[in-house]
Scaffold this active site. Structure first.
Site, PDB file in Angstrom:
ATOM      1  N   TYR A  53      31.830  23.852  58.700  1.00  0.00           N
ATOM      2  CA  TYR A  53      30.701  24.602  59.264  1.00  0.00           C
ATOM      3  C   TYR A  53      30.537  24.312  60.747  1.00  0.00           C
ATOM      4  O   TYR A  53      30.904  23.237  61.207  1.00  0.00           O
ATOM      5  CB  TYR A  53      29.410  24.228  58.534  1.00  0.00           C
ATOM      6  CG  TYR A  53      29.287  24.748  57.130  1.00  0.00           C
ATOM      7  CD1 TYR A  53      30.217  25.622  56.582  1.00  0.00           C
ATOM      8  CD2 TYR A  53      28.208  24.362  56.328  1.00  0.00           C
ATOM      9  CE1 TYR A  53      30.085  26.082  55.282  1.00  0.00           C
ATOM     10  CE2 TYR A  53      28.069  24.822  55.031  1.00  0.00           C
ATOM     11  CZ  TYR A  53      29.018  25.673  54.514  1.00  0.00           C
ATOM     12  OH  TYR A  53      28.879  26.128  53.230  1.00  0.00           O
ATOM     13  N   LEU A 234      20.807  35.600  48.396  1.00  0.00           N
ATOM     14  CA  LEU A 234      20.328  36.879  48.936  1.00  0.00           C
ATOM     15  C   LEU A 234      21.475  37.789  49.331  1.00  0.00           C
ATOM     16  O   LEU A 234      21.255  38.805  50.000  1.00  0.00           O
ATOM     17  CB  LEU A 234      19.408  36.649  50.144  1.00  0.00           C
ATOM     18  CG  LEU A 234      18.026  36.088  49.829  1.00  0.00           C
ATOM     19  CD1 LEU A 234      17.229  35.864  51.116  1.00  0.00           C
ATOM     20  CD2 LEU A 234      17.255  37.021  48.893  1.00  0.00           C
TER      21      LEU A 234
END
Length: 344
Positions: A53, A234
């Site tokens: 990341y 989501l």
């Protein structure tokens, strides 16, 4: 906040976890600190990151997410109250992380030491294999490739390397990510056979548009006690409805980065509209409804949310207080039958 004890471990994780893959790309260190502080105030004790990341991954930013978290941890005195999870990257042609990346002993040991240094901590609570060593379906890939050759690195070699790290006190527990039912069961079988550390969690995508976890992995979770740490709840923000009708809000992830196209298929867009309509029918925030659905699944230990703005983070954490009624769940199931796994 609600908490779940991961079976076969002493870890108790908050129902909402803070995902951090925007730290270092869309979020500055100052913004990351604000998110971490706020999440902790709301009872979130579970922080998830990875050595590769932020995303999209690139040489210039790789490791910044862990570095930001480490700089934040350095200023705190309650490390023992935080469940910190990170991941070792699997095979990938990414020499700026390591040459000849693999899930072998050399790579795993190097990865842990680098992560510990960036995170400024002596141990990692949950160390996860980011994706499998072998060729298989993950990250939305379909059609099993039926590889001709066997992998040079075996699952037991990977487990043995992880066992060494547990024995050394560098990690406490191990988990999988982007795995299949065969992979999970194989790791469990080998751990029992060779008296190696047992896998205690699996981090896979799960949301209203992608319920593939329910096909086989949910049964493994039920009988073997390997709970889901759900990511992309989501669907990259799609289930908020903010991308419907061709909209692309400024600075939103799917506006900035074309790589996040997984949930923009024609059927995915239709299904998203249908779910947003259900939310409107019951006077609910579409994003909170989608998150509450994930929160209430029996196989989910923690729901990994991500946000670039504090207001988004607040709304997402508030989903833990929303209990979907049987009537709402039935309506969601109707939509799920009409649009069965549109974006696996």
């Amino acid at each position: 906040m609600q908490y779940t004890k991961l079976p076969h471990s002493t870890l108790e994780v908050s129902k909402i976890a803070l995902g951090t893959m925007t730290f270092g790309e869309q979020n500055s260190q100052k913004e990351a600190f604000s998110q971490l502080d706020y999440a902790l105030e709301r009872g979130v004790n579970f922080i998830d990151t990875a050595e590769m990341y932020p995303v999209p991954p690139k040489a210039k930013t790789q490791g910044l997410t862990e570095t930001y978290i480490g700089n934040w941890l350095e200023k705190r005195s309650n490390r023992e109250k935080i469940v910190l999870a990170t991941k070792v990257a699997g095979p990938r042609n990414t020499p700026y992380i390591r040459e000849h990346m693999s899930l072998d002993r050399r790579n795993i040991h190097m990865a842990v030491d680098d992560s510990l240094q960036r995170l400024k901590t002596d141990y990692i609570d949950l160390y996860q294999l980011h994706w499998p060593q072998r060729q298989t379906n993950c990250f939305g890939q379909l059609n099993y490739p039926y590889p001709d050759s066997k992998e040079e690195v075996t699952l037991v070699e990977t487990l043995e390397a992880m066992a060494e790290l547990v024995k050394a006190g560098k990690i406490r527990y191990i988990g999988l990510s982007n795995e299949t039912p065969w992979g999970v069961m194989s790791y469990l079988r080998l751990a029992e056979k060779h008296e190696l550390p047992r896998v205690v969690s699996i981090q896979n995508p799960y949301n209203l548009l992608n319920r593939s976890f329910e096909i086989g992995l949910s049964e493994v979770s039920h009988y073997e006690g390997v709970k889901l740490l759900a990511y992309s709840p989501l669907a990259f923000g799609c289930l908020s409805g903010k991308y419907l009708n061709g909209l692309r809000p400024a600075n939103a992830r799917c506006t900035l980065f074309e790589r996040f196209a997984r949930y923009f298929t024609p059927l995915g867009i239709e299904a998203t509209q249908a779910y947003v309509n259900v939310a409107k029918e019951f006077g609910l925030n579409p994003a909170q409804m989608a998150l509450a659905f994930v929160n209430q699944r029996p196989f989910v230990a923690s729901n990994i949310i991500g946000a670039t703005q504090l207001e988004q983070l607040k709304d997402n954490i508030d989903s833990v207080e929303l209990e979907l009624s049987d009537e709402i769940l039935e309506r969601l199931q109707e939509v799920g039958i009409t649009y069965s796994n549109p974006c696996p």
